[in-house]
Design a protein around this motif. Structure first.
Motif, PDB file in Angstrom:
ATOM      1  N   ILE A 391       0.898  -1.235  -0.090  1.00 34.81           N
ATOM      2  CA  ILE A 391       0.056   0.044   0.210  1.00 34.81           C
ATOM      3  C   ILE A 391       1.288   1.263   0.319  1.00 34.81           C
ATOM      4  O   ILE A 391       1.766   1.452   0.346  1.00 34.81           O
ATOM      5  N   THR A 392       1.011   1.455  -0.147  1.00 38.20           N
ATOM      6  CA  THR A 392       1.534   3.151  -1.133  1.00 38.20           C
ATOM      7  C   THR A 392       1.117   4.364   0.127  1.00 38.20           C
ATOM      8  O   THR A 392      -0.277   4.303   0.224  1.00 38.20           O
ATOM      9  N   ARG A 393       1.783   5.136   0.164  1.00 39.51           N
ATOM     10  CA  ARG A 393       1.868   6.596   0.829  1.00 39.51           C
ATOM     11  C   ARG A 393       0.550   7.238  -0.018  1.00 39.51           C
ATOM     12  O   ARG A 393      -0.129   8.058   0.338  1.00 39.51           O
ATOM     13  N   SER A 394       0.069   7.471  -1.378  1.00 43.14           N
ATOM     14  CA  SER A 394      -0.881   8.243  -2.337  1.00 43.14           C
ATOM     15  C   SER A 394      -2.194   7.026  -1.629  1.00 43.14           C
ATOM     16  O   SER A 394      -2.770   8.051  -1.216  1.00 43.14           O
ATOM     17  N   GLU A 395      -2.425   6.347  -1.572  1.00 39.85           N
ATOM     18  CA  GLU A 395      -3.569   5.547  -0.756  1.00 39.85           C
ATOM     19  C   GLU A 395      -3.507   5.782  -0.115  1.00 39.85           C
ATOM     20  O   GLU A 395      -5.300   6.224   0.755  1.00 39.85           O
ATOM     21  N   ILE A 396      -3.040   5.427   1.517  1.00 41.34           N
ATOM     22  CA  ILE A 396      -3.008   6.294   2.601  1.00 41.34           C
ATOM     23  C   ILE A 396      -3.538   7.283   2.936  1.00 41.34           C
ATOM     24  O   ILE A 396      -4.258   7.959   3.456  1.00 41.34           O
ATOM     25  N   LEU A 397      -3.136   8.673   1.982  1.00 45.33           N
ATOM     26  CA  LEU A 397      -3.719   9.629   1.528  1.00 45.33           C
ATOM     27  C   LEU A 397      -4.917   9.968   1.251  1.00 45.33           C
ATOM     28  O   LEU A 397      -5.895  10.819   1.629  1.00 45.33           O
ATOM     29  N   GLU A 398      -4.664   8.474  -0.139  1.00 42.89           N
ATOM     30  CA  GLU A 398      -6.585   9.336  -0.566  1.00 42.89           C
ATOM     31  C   GLU A 398      -7.622   8.505   0.973  1.00 42.89           C
ATOM     32  O   GLU A 398      -8.447   9.134   1.046  1.00 42.89           O
ATOM     33  N   ALA A 399      -7.156   7.500   1.488  1.00 36.11           N
ATOM     34  CA  ALA A 399      -7.940   7.351   2.091  1.00 36.11           C
ATOM     35  C   ALA A 399      -8.842   8.306   3.552  1.00 36.11           C
ATOM     36  O   ALA A 399      -9.573   8.264   4.397  1.00 36.11           O
ATOM     37  N   ALA A 404     -10.394   8.633   7.124  1.00 36.62           N
ATOM     38  CA  ALA A 404      -9.965   7.956   8.116  1.00 36.62           C
ATOM     39  C   ALA A 404      -9.163   9.105   9.154  1.00 36.62           C
ATOM     40  O   ALA A 404      -8.771   9.988   8.416  1.00 36.62           O
ATOM     41  N   SER A 405      -9.445   8.750  10.032  1.00 38.67           N
ATOM     42  CA  SER A 405      -8.660   9.413  11.306  1.00 38.67           C
ATOM     43  C   SER A 405      -7.771   8.632  11.829  1.00 38.67           C
ATOM     44  O   SER A 405      -7.377   9.364  13.112  1.00 38.67           O
ATOM     45  N   THR A 406      -7.566   7.386  11.595  1.00 33.47           N
ATOM     46  CA  THR A 406      -6.563   7.066  12.544  1.00 33.47           C
ATOM     47  C   THR A 406      -5.781   5.728  12.246  1.00 33.47           C
ATOM     48  O   THR A 406      -6.990   5.545  10.749  1.00 33.47           O
ATOM     49  N   VAL A 407      -5.017   4.974  12.703  1.00 35.02           N
ATOM     50  CA  VAL A 407      -4.373   3.826  11.647  1.00 35.02           C
ATOM     51  C   VAL A 407      -5.538   2.720  11.276  1.00 35.02           C
ATOM     52  O   VAL A 407      -5.097   2.520  10.251  1.00 35.02           O
ATOM     53  N   ASP A 408      -6.572   2.370  12.774  1.00 34.45           N
ATOM     54  CA  ASP A 408      -7.140   1.153  12.116  1.00 34.45           C
ATOM     55  C   ASP A 408      -8.075   2.059  10.821  1.00 34.45           C
ATOM     56  O   ASP A 408      -8.817   1.326   9.705  1.00 34.45           O
ATOM     57  N   GLY A 409      -8.792   3.282  10.681  1.00 32.37           N
ATOM     58  CA  GLY A 409      -9.434   4.000   9.485  1.00 32.37           C
ATOM     59  C   GLY A 409      -9.220   3.542   8.350  1.00 32.37           C
ATOM     60  O   GLY A 409      -9.992   3.118   7.284  1.00 32.37           O
ATOM     61  N   VAL A 410      -7.568   4.152   8.620  1.00 36.88           N
ATOM     62  CA  VAL A 410      -7.103   4.072   7.139  1.00 36.88           C
ATOM     63  C   VAL A 410      -6.345   2.662   6.788  1.00 36.88           C
ATOM     64  O   VAL A 410      -7.114   2.371   5.138  1.00 36.88           O
ATOM     65  N   LYS A 411      -6.864   1.432   8.101  1.00 42.38           N
ATOM     66  CA  LYS A 411      -6.550  -0.416   6.996  1.00 42.38           C
ATOM     67  C   LYS A 411      -7.907  -0.768   6.757  1.00 42.38           C
ATOM     68  O   LYS A 411      -8.248  -1.157   6.214  1.00 42.38           O
TER      69      LYS A 411
END
Ligand SMILES: Cc1cc2nc3c(=O)[nH]c(=O)nc-3n(C[C@H](O)[C@H](O)[C@H](O)COP(=O)(O)OP(=O)(O)OC[C@H]3O[C@@H](n4cnc5c(N)ncnc54)[C@H](O)[C@@H]3O)c2cc1C
Length: 442
Positions: A391-399, A404-411
């Motif tokens: 999973i890339t930084r761009s995908e995480i930024l889009e989440a 998403a406001s937490t690590v779990d939300g990103v997950k």
């Protein structure tokens, strides 16, 4: 504040689908969720099976909605760009005495209109699913069973509801409800929200939310289930396996998930601490998994978790087996104790309550409703933060951009942290990005 036509209490999968379906009508809608994100309750911890519909009493609301909901899953998941796999299932027994139970399920399933259902001999079942321990006495094959990621589907419905104009209030718990001449006032920890209609989808707390205004009618008793998650590299069955409980032991379910992991679960009747696993429960699961699938590699377990199930009882003790949809006051609808197969029927239930609200207000269809939602695209960004899942930084930024406001939300949005290291390598980097978002430096 102007009153919303509809307020949905609870942003689990049912609330998200209720809000999305309300927007099919010319009705304004607010979604109130106590937690900081949607789909963190029952929706986060369940078996991820899209049931065929042979388990439900013919003529029941559950039977009807399950078969219809299952049949619509491809188109639903296409609209929302969520992966769905129609892998089929086997309900297997090693106990000749249980064969009449399979025959009964076949008969009921055929009455319910489940497509392709048939009984197999033990040899046929084993040829279809070579991982099964030898000695199968018989099996019920249901080709229409499928699997889906429950929280991803709920989040997709939520995003689509918001794109269609639903207003989301997170961190907003309804603490009291008042009736007014024109509707209801929802008192929350963040102020009062007026509305004309309420759809109560508060999951484990739906009974208590209804009791904020109406006399007690239905009570939820909680029990649970425990789960093992195996790495995607572990050998797994091709289809969902249900082991019919027998005198020899408890039944378990083995699910080859859409993400590639194997999920193994068993029911626990007593729970001391909600959402907590127990050494006994996990031990039983280990033994039962080996008894069904001798080749299962338990060294590949990457996670265990527990789920909580709300069982509805009428005041007086009568257990309710069908979906319980109550209408205790004008324009107030409660989905109480919606357990399995609530995931299979989430869109059906959402459509049902939205239609009830629309009929109540004589609302017209919304010509601007757009059922399509786009998934977070895979990016070819070279900065990979979750090494296990790529999973890339761009995908995480889009989440994060999508809520998403937490690590779990990103997950839950992109699958980071779901690999063998379970987030130990990426959680800190993701938390740092989230921190940057919170303090405005990103
Ligand atoms: C162990 C288990 C396995 C299952 N397996 C399957 C399966 O394989 N297939 C299938 O079809 N179904 C399955 N189900 C059923 C399915 O998971 C549920 O029906 C579904 O997830 C219920 O969603 P929900 O929205 O009602 O609940 P939740 O996801 O719990 O959402 C309710 C939300 O309401 C919020 N809330 C509560 N009180 C308030 C308040 N006062 N104010 C604001 N918000 C509030 C909560 O924070 C929560 O987010 C399973 C269920 C369980 C328990």
């Amino acid at each position: 504040m102007e009153a919303y036509d509809v307020a949905v209490i609870g942003g689990g999968i049912l609330g998200c689908f209720a809000a999305r379906n309300v927007r099919r009508w010319n009705l304004s809608v607010a979604l109130l969720e106590a937690a900081e994100d949607v789909c963190t309750g029952i929706t986060r911890a369940n078996s991820a099976v899209v049931y065929a519909g042979y388990d439900n009493k013919p003529g029941s609301r559950k039977a009807e909605m399950t078969v219809r909901g299952n049949g619509n899953y491809e188109s639903l998941c296409r609209e929302l760009e969520v992966p769905f796999c129609r892998c089929g299932s086997l309900l297997v027994t090693y106990d000749g005495a249980s064969l009449p139970k399979l025959q009964k399920k076949l008969n009921e399933g055929l009455k319910n209109g489940v497509p392709g259902l048939r009984l197999l001999t033990g040899a046929e079942a084993q040829a279809m699913e070579p991982m099964l321990r030898p000695g199968v006495a018989g099996a019920l094959y249901a080709p229409s069973t499928g699997t889906v990621n429950p929280w991803l589907l709920g989040i997709a419905a939520f995003e689509n509801a918001v794109e269609n104009g639903a207003v989301a209030y997170r961190n907003t718990a309804v603490t009291d409800i008042e009736k007014t001449d024109t509707g209801y006032l929802l008192k929350t920890n963040r102020g009062t929200i007026p509305c004309r209609t309420v759809i109560n989808c508060a999951g484990l707390f739906a009974d208590r939310v209804q009791e904020l205004l109406f006399p007690r009618s239905t009570r939820l008793h909680w029990d649970g289930a425990e789960y093992l998650v195996l790495d995607e590299a572990a050998p797994k069955p091709r289809m969902v396996l249900f082991h019919q409980a027998s005198s020899c032991g408890k039944g378990i379910t083995a699910v080859p998930c859409v993400e590639g992991n194997l999920l193994i679960s068993g029911v626990r009747k007593e729970i001391e601490t909600p959402f907590a696993t127990t050494p006994e429960g996990l031990g039983e699961l280990h033994r039962a998994a080996k008894a069904l699938l001798p080749e299962v590699d338990l060294t590949q377990i990457i996670r265990s978790f527990a789920a909580v199930r709300p069982n509805p009882y009428r005041e007086g003790g009568q257990s309710l087996h069908d979906f319980c949809i109550e209408n205790p006051g004008p324009g107030f609808y409660s989905l109480i104790g919606i357990k399995t197969p609530g995931l299979t029927c989430a869109d059906e239930l959402g459509r049902y309550v939205a239609q009830e609200a629309a009929a109540f207000w004589n609302a017209q269809p919304n010509p601007d409703f757009n059922p399509h939602r786009h998934a977070i695209p895979k990016s070819d960004d070279s900065e990979i933060l979750c090494q296990c899942q790529g999973i890339t930084r761009s995908e995480i930024l889009e989440a994060i951009r999508r809520g998403a406001s937490t690590v779990d939300g990103v997950k839950r949005r992109v699958g980071s942290g779901m690999g063998p290291c379970q987030g130990s390598r990426c959680a800190f980097a993701i938390e740092t990005i989230l921190e940057g978002y919170r303090n405005g430096t990103l």
